[in-house]
Design an enzyme around this catalytic site. Structure first.
Site, PDB file in Angstrom:
ATOM      1  N   SER A 271      59.122  39.939  82.932  1.00  0.00           N
ATOM      2  CA  SER A 271      59.018  39.136  84.193  1.00  0.00           C
ATOM      3  C   SER A 271      59.601  39.969  85.471  1.00  0.00           C
ATOM      4  O   SER A 271      60.620  40.695  85.111  1.00  0.00           O
ATOM      5  CB  SER A 271      59.387  37.959  84.174  1.00  0.00           C
ATOM      6  OG  SER A 271      58.855  37.280  83.098  1.00  0.00           O
TER       7      SER A 271
HETATM    8  N1  SAM Z   1      61.352  36.794  78.275  1.00  0.00           N
HETATM    9  C1  SAM Z   1      60.795  37.874  78.368  1.00  0.00           C
HETATM   10  C2  SAM Z   1      61.420  39.338  78.815  1.00  0.00           C
HETATM   11  O1  SAM Z   1      62.419  39.167  79.453  1.00  0.00           O
HETATM   12  O2  SAM Z   1      60.952  40.382  78.508  1.00  0.00           O
HETATM   13  C3  SAM Z   1      59.358  37.838  78.791  1.00  0.00           C
HETATM   14  C4  SAM Z   1      58.274  37.191  78.083  1.00  0.00           C
HETATM   15  S1  SAM Z   1      56.592  37.338  78.420  1.00  0.00           S
HETATM   16  C5  SAM Z   1      56.335  36.779  80.244  1.00  0.00           C
HETATM   17  C6  SAM Z   1      56.046  36.008  77.587  1.00  0.00           C
HETATM   18  C7  SAM Z   1      56.379  36.072  76.193  1.00  0.00           C
HETATM   19  O3  SAM Z   1      56.215  34.878  75.370  1.00  0.00           O
HETATM   20  C8  SAM Z   1      55.471  36.982  75.447  1.00  0.00           C
HETATM   21  O4  SAM Z   1      56.135  38.156  74.909  1.00  0.00           O
HETATM   22  C9  SAM Z   1      54.528  36.206  74.414  1.00  0.00           C
HETATM   23  O5  SAM Z   1      54.177  37.036  73.188  1.00  0.00           O
HETATM   24  C10 SAM Z   1      55.527  35.226  74.135  1.00  0.00           C
HETATM   25  N2  SAM Z   1      54.776  34.093  73.741  1.00  0.00           N
HETATM   26  C11 SAM Z   1      53.526  33.373  74.074  1.00  0.00           C
HETATM   27  N3  SAM Z   1      53.493  32.274  73.198  1.00  0.00           N
HETATM   28  C12 SAM Z   1      54.472  32.090  72.342  1.00  0.00           C
HETATM   29  C13 SAM Z   1      54.949  31.217  71.424  1.00  0.00           C
HETATM   30  N4  SAM Z   1      54.092  30.085  71.039  1.00  0.00           N
HETATM   31  N5  SAM Z   1      56.141  31.251  70.772  1.00  0.00           N
HETATM   32  C14 SAM Z   1      56.924  32.365  70.931  1.00  0.00           C
HETATM   33  N6  SAM Z   1      56.594  33.445  71.761  1.00  0.00           N
HETATM   34  C15 SAM Z   1      55.392  33.274  72.661  1.00  0.00           C
END
Ligand code: SAM
Length: 219
Positions: free
Chosen positions: A61
């Site tokens: 993000s």
């Molecule tokens: N916090 C992260 C960073 O600092 O890089 C950014 C995360 S990205 C915007 C959102 C993440 O949520 C993705 O890696 C995606 O694979 C994960 N995600 C989506 N649904 C999920 C779930 N049910 N459980 C765990 N992770 C999930």
């Protein structure tokens, strides 16, 4: 400019100038080397004011959004935090600079493994990783004083409400798959008091208590 100089400039021009004022959040952003969490081919953009691709169709993000979400959690140093969506591991590093322990869940094992390697190299010892569906939470370590969901959800997954302590805060983007509202909800006598923070756009939270793979063809 060196990465260190770019990092200090980012804190001033993207965070402090936009009302990020929690000194612990600012200190964490001044310290954590964001470039370490970015794939090599995009590292020159590590301190840009926008999200970047990290593989598997996911993103790290925008720095301001990470700061806003972290500040909204109102962390204390003895808090245990649950993060849903490890991604690159950048936000969990910021959280681990402020809180006692951080538990983080990612659905893609490739992303979790890369984040684990980066955070081990940087020396973090208070971060615990799980690969799986974060919409179910991580009941073994409850209660959490703060939960942050870094993907967009249709509503607050109820297991996360159950795993939050009384007075605990959850920060989560809620809305459709193309745009959401960032919400902070506080658990008070069993119910949730919600406040709107701002509009935002996140990748979808996919899981049992989130979006389902067939909700949108392009997941
Ligand atoms: N916090 C992260 C960073 O600092 O890089 C950014 C995360 S990205 C915007 C959102 C993440 O949520 C993705 O890696 C995606 O694979 C994960 N995600 C989506 N649904 C999920 C779930 N049910 N459980 C765990 N992770 C999930």
């Amino acid at each position: 400019m060196t990465y260190e100089e770019q990092r200090q400039q980012m804190v001033q021009t993207q965070l402090i100038s936009r009302h990020i004022c929690d000194s612990r959040v600012i200190k964490a952003f001044r310290k954590v080397p964001r470039e370490e969490f970015i794939p090599k081919k995009n590292r020159q953009d590590a301190y840009g004011d926008y999200p970047l691709p990290i593989g598997e169709g996911q993103t790290i993000s925008q720095p301001f959004m990470v700061a806003l979400m972290t500040q909204a959690l109102e962390l204390r140093e003895d808090d245990c935090v649950l993060e849903i969506g490890t991604g690159s591991g950048y936000q969990v590093a910021i959280l681990a600079e402020i809180a006692k322990k951080v538990f983080t869940i990612e659905r893609f094992s490739e992303l979790s493994e890369r984040a684990q390697a980066t955070l081990k190299k940087l020396g973090y010892k208070n971060i615990f990783f799980h690969v799986g569906d974060g919409t179910c939470g991580w009941p073994q370590h409850l209660p959490y004083q703060a939960i942050v969901v870094t993907a967009g959800a249709p509503h607050i997954p109820f297991p996360l409400i159950e795993q939050l302590s009384e007075g605990g805060r959850i920060v989560i983007p809620i809305g459709g798959t193309f745009g959401q509202t960032l919400i902070r909800a506080r658990k008070s006598v069993g119910s949730m008091e919600e406040e709107r923070i701002c509009g935002c756009v996140f990748v979808p939270l996919i899981g049992k208590f989130g979006w389902h793979k067939d909700d949108r063809n392009s997941f």
